[in-house]
Design a protein around this motif. Structure first.
Motif, mmCIF file in Angstrom:
data_model
loop_
_atom_site.group_PDB
_atom_site.id
_atom_site.type_symbol
_atom_site.label_atom_id
_atom_site.label_comp_id
_atom_site.label_asym_id
_atom_site.label_seq_id
_atom_site.Cartn_x
_atom_site.Cartn_y
_atom_site.Cartn_z
ATOM 1 N N SER A 14 -4.202 2.452 -16.485
ATOM 2 C CA SER A 14 -5.290 1.477 -16.584
ATOM 3 C C SER A 14 -5.806 1.168 -15.182
ATOM 4 O O SER A 14 -5.113 1.402 -14.184
ATOM 5 N N THR A 15 -7.015 0.621 -15.122
ATOM 6 C CA THR A 15 -7.638 0.394 -13.813
ATOM 7 C C THR A 15 -6.827 -0.585 -12.959
ATOM 8 O O THR A 15 -6.845 -0.495 -11.725
ATOM 9 N N ASN A 16 -6.094 -1.514 -13.604
ATOM 10 C CA ASN A 16 -5.307 -2.461 -12.816
ATOM 11 C C ASN A 16 -4.027 -1.846 -12.248
ATOM 12 O O ASN A 16 -3.242 -2.526 -11.576
ATOM 13 N N GLN A 17 -3.829 -0.548 -12.505
ATOM 14 C CA GLN A 17 -2.713 0.159 -11.878
ATOM 15 C C GLN A 17 -3.165 0.949 -10.647
ATOM 16 O O GLN A 17 -2.373 1.682 -10.036
ATOM 17 N N THR A 18 -4.422 0.811 -10.284
ATOM 18 C CA THR A 18 -4.890 1.352 -9.012
ATOM 19 C C THR A 18 -4.167 0.636 -7.885
ATOM 20 O O THR A 18 -4.218 -0.600 -7.781
ATOM 21 N N SER A 19 -3.452 1.410 -7.059
ATOM 22 C CA SER A 19 -2.599 0.783 -6.045
ATOM 23 C C SER A 19 -1.984 1.869 -5.169
ATOM 24 O O SER A 19 -2.141 3.063 -5.410
ATOM 25 N N MET A 20 -1.250 1.420 -4.151
ATOM 26 C CA MET A 20 -0.404 2.308 -3.367
ATOM 27 C C MET A 20 1.006 2.219 -3.941
ATOM 28 O O MET A 20 1.540 1.109 -4.125
ATOM 29 N N TYR A 21 1.610 3.373 -4.225
ATOM 30 C CA TYR A 21 2.960 3.415 -4.785
ATOM 31 C C TYR A 21 3.916 3.997 -3.743
ATOM 32 O O TYR A 21 3.680 5.082 -3.205
ATOM 33 N N LEU A 22 4.989 3.254 -3.503
ATOM 34 C CA LEU A 22 5.965 3.660 -2.500
ATOM 35 C C LEU A 22 7.323 3.840 -3.143
ATOM 36 O O LEU A 22 7.782 2.983 -3.899
ATOM 37 N N CYS A 23 7.951 4.941 -2.812
ATOM 38 C CA CYS A 23 9.301 5.234 -3.264
ATOM 39 C C CYS A 23 10.258 5.012 -2.106
ATOM 40 O O CYS A 23 9.892 5.212 -0.938
ATOM 41 N N ALA A 24 11.482 4.589 -2.415
ATOM 42 C CA ALA A 24 12.500 4.420 -1.380
ATOM 43 C C ALA A 24 13.847 4.855 -1.921
ATOM 44 O O ALA A 24 14.084 4.850 -3.125
ATOM 45 N N SER A 25 14.727 5.241 -0.999
ATOM 46 C CA SER A 25 16.112 5.521 -1.392
ATOM 47 C C SER A 25 17.045 4.793 -0.441
ATOM 48 O O SER A 25 16.659 4.440 0.679
ATOM 49 N N SER A 26 18.278 4.591 -0.888
ATOM 50 C CA SER A 26 19.218 3.791 -0.103
ATOM 51 C C SER A 26 20.658 4.173 -0.430
ATOM 52 O O SER A 26 21.016 4.317 -1.588
ATOM 53 N N PRO A 27 21.482 4.278 0.609
ATOM 54 C CA PRO A 27 22.922 4.480 0.366
ATOM 55 C C PRO A 27 23.648 3.151 0.165
ATOM 56 O O PRO A 27 24.799 3.131 -0.255
ATOM 57 N N GLY A 28 22.958 2.045 0.487
ATOM 58 C CA GLY A 28 23.600 0.733 0.408
ATOM 59 C C GLY A 28 22.698 -0.323 0.976
ATOM 60 O O GLY A 28 21.817 -0.824 0.297
ATOM 61 N N ASP A 29 22.858 -0.649 2.260
ATOM 62 C CA ASP A 29 22.165 -1.822 2.762
ATOM 63 C C ASP A 29 20.745 -1.562 3.248
ATOM 64 O O ASP A 29 19.969 -2.498 3.376
ATOM 65 N N THR A 30 20.353 -0.333 3.525
ATOM 66 C CA THR A 30 19.042 -0.075 4.124
ATOM 67 C C THR A 30 18.250 0.904 3.271
ATOM 68 O O THR A 30 18.761 1.949 2.874
ATOM 69 N N GLN A 31 16.983 0.555 3.013
ATOM 70 C CA GLN A 31 16.115 1.435 2.232
ATOM 71 C C GLN A 31 15.221 2.257 3.156
ATOM 72 O O GLN A 31 14.711 1.757 4.162
ATOM 73 N N TYR A 32 15.019 3.512 2.770
ATOM 74 C CA TYR A 32 14.187 4.457 3.509
ATOM 75 C C TYR A 32 13.023 4.855 2.616
ATOM 76 O O TYR A 32 13.233 5.238 1.464
ATOM 77 N N PHE A 33 11.811 4.776 3.169
ATOM 78 C CA PHE A 33 10.616 4.910 2.353
ATOM 79 C C PHE A 33 9.926 6.258 2.526
ATOM 80 O O PHE A 33 9.954 6.861 3.611
ATOM 81 N N GLY A 34 9.279 6.699 1.449
ATOM 82 C CA GLY A 34 8.396 7.837 1.518
ATOM 83 C C GLY A 34 7.031 7.436 2.040
ATOM 84 O O GLY A 34 6.783 6.252 2.310
ATOM 85 N N PRO A 35 6.107 8.398 2.170
ATOM 86 C CA PRO A 35 4.790 8.126 2.752
ATOM 87 C C PRO A 35 3.835 7.395 1.829
ATOM 88 O O PRO A 35 2.806 6.903 2.280
ATOM 89 N N GLY A 36 4.151 7.341 0.542
ATOM 90 C CA GLY A 36 3.285 6.633 -0.397
ATOM 91 C C GLY A 36 2.312 7.547 -1.118
ATOM 92 O O GLY A 36 1.926 8.602 -0.607
ATOM 93 N N THR A 37 1.921 7.128 -2.312
ATOM 94 C CA THR A 37 0.872 7.787 -3.088
ATOM 95 C C THR A 37 -0.190 6.746 -3.397
ATOM 96 O O THR A 37 0.118 5.724 -4.010
ATOM 97 N N ARG A 38 -1.413 7.024 -2.949
ATOM 98 C CA ARG A 38 -2.512 6.112 -3.273
ATOM 99 C C ARG A 38 -3.147 6.592 -4.570
ATOM 100 O O ARG A 38 -3.782 7.637 -4.605
ATOM 101 N N LEU A 39 -2.950 5.821 -5.632
ATOM 102 C CA LEU A 39 -3.445 6.172 -6.960
ATOM 103 C C LEU A 39 -4.700 5.364 -7.270
ATOM 104 O O LEU A 39 -4.698 4.140 -7.129
#
Lengths: 114, 110
Positions: free
Chosen positions: B82-107
């Motif tokens: 839907s149009t209200n899902q237009t956004s930047m989507y970011l993925c992250a992964s973490s072994p525990g305390d710190t998250q590491y992010f991908g570059p993002g997808t602008r949808l």
């Protein structure tokens, strides 16, 4: 549940001036604290974090932040900024257990003017 | 260095389409996360996963689902965009305390 408030949505400063980006959080449990930076058209990069120990933490590019438990703050500072510091900065907290989900503030856009 | 990759940097879809956003991490992290980023709202957690086939709702799961069939891959699915899902989507992964992010997808949903 936690919440994070970044008090300034935009901060313009001149090159070589000092800067402070403010962050306050709310939590009923102990937390980890983070600052992430997002350069234009990029993902988020970890700038620095507080997990335990010394309340003053530093990044490799001259930023530092101090955890103040009594004021529930984690303000980010740099004594002299550079044009390359232009970015959006996000403060975040997580609890200490489980998957340690992050709760983010709204972000502060730092603009450095020559 | 931790590497988190996302399948597309930019994506344009039409209302009602089914959309898949893929995220892959190469560090054997247990935890993976999907966020959306909107101006003035920061990042908001959609879903996260703490193990293969395990998932939990975040703060804004409505309209989204996820899949984690392999440890390194975490997919975000928009069943009917839907149009209200237009956004930047970011993925992250973490072994525990710190998250590491991908570059993002602008949808963009038209």
């Amino acid at each position: 549940a936690q919440s994070v408030t970044q008090l300034d949505s935009q901060v313009p400063v001149f090159e070589e001036a000092p800067v402070e980006l403010r962050c306050n959080y709310s939590s009923s449990v102990s937390v980890y604290l983070f600052w992430y930076v997002q350069y234009p058209n990029q993902g988020l990069q970890l700038l620095l974090k507080y997990l335990s120990g010394s309340t003053l933490v530093k990044s490799i590019n001259g930023f530092e932040a101090e955890f103040n438990k009594s004021q529930t703050s984690f303000h980010l500072r740099k004594p002299s900024v550079h044009i390359s510091d232009t970015a959006e900065y996000f403060c975040a907290v997580s609890d200490l257990t489980g998957a340690q989900k992050l709760v983010f503030g709204q972000g502060t856009r730092l603009t450095i003017n020559p | 260095d931790v590497k988190v990759t996302q399948s597309s940097r930019y994506l344009v879809k039409r209302t009602g389409e089914k959309v898949f956003l893929e995220c892959v991490q190469d560090m054997d992290h247990e935890n993976m996360f999907w966020y959306r980023q909107d101006p003035g709202l920061g990042l908001r957690l959609i879903y996260f996963s703490y193990d293969v086939k395990m998932k939990e709702k975040g703060d804004i799961p409505e309209g989204y689902s996820v899949s984690r069939e392999k440890k390194e891959r975490f997919s975000l699915i928009l069943e009917s965009a839907s149009t209200n899902q237009t956004s930047m989507y970011l993925c992250a992964s973490s072994p525990g305390d710190t998250q590491y992010f991908g570059p993002g997808t602008r949808l963009t949903v038209l």
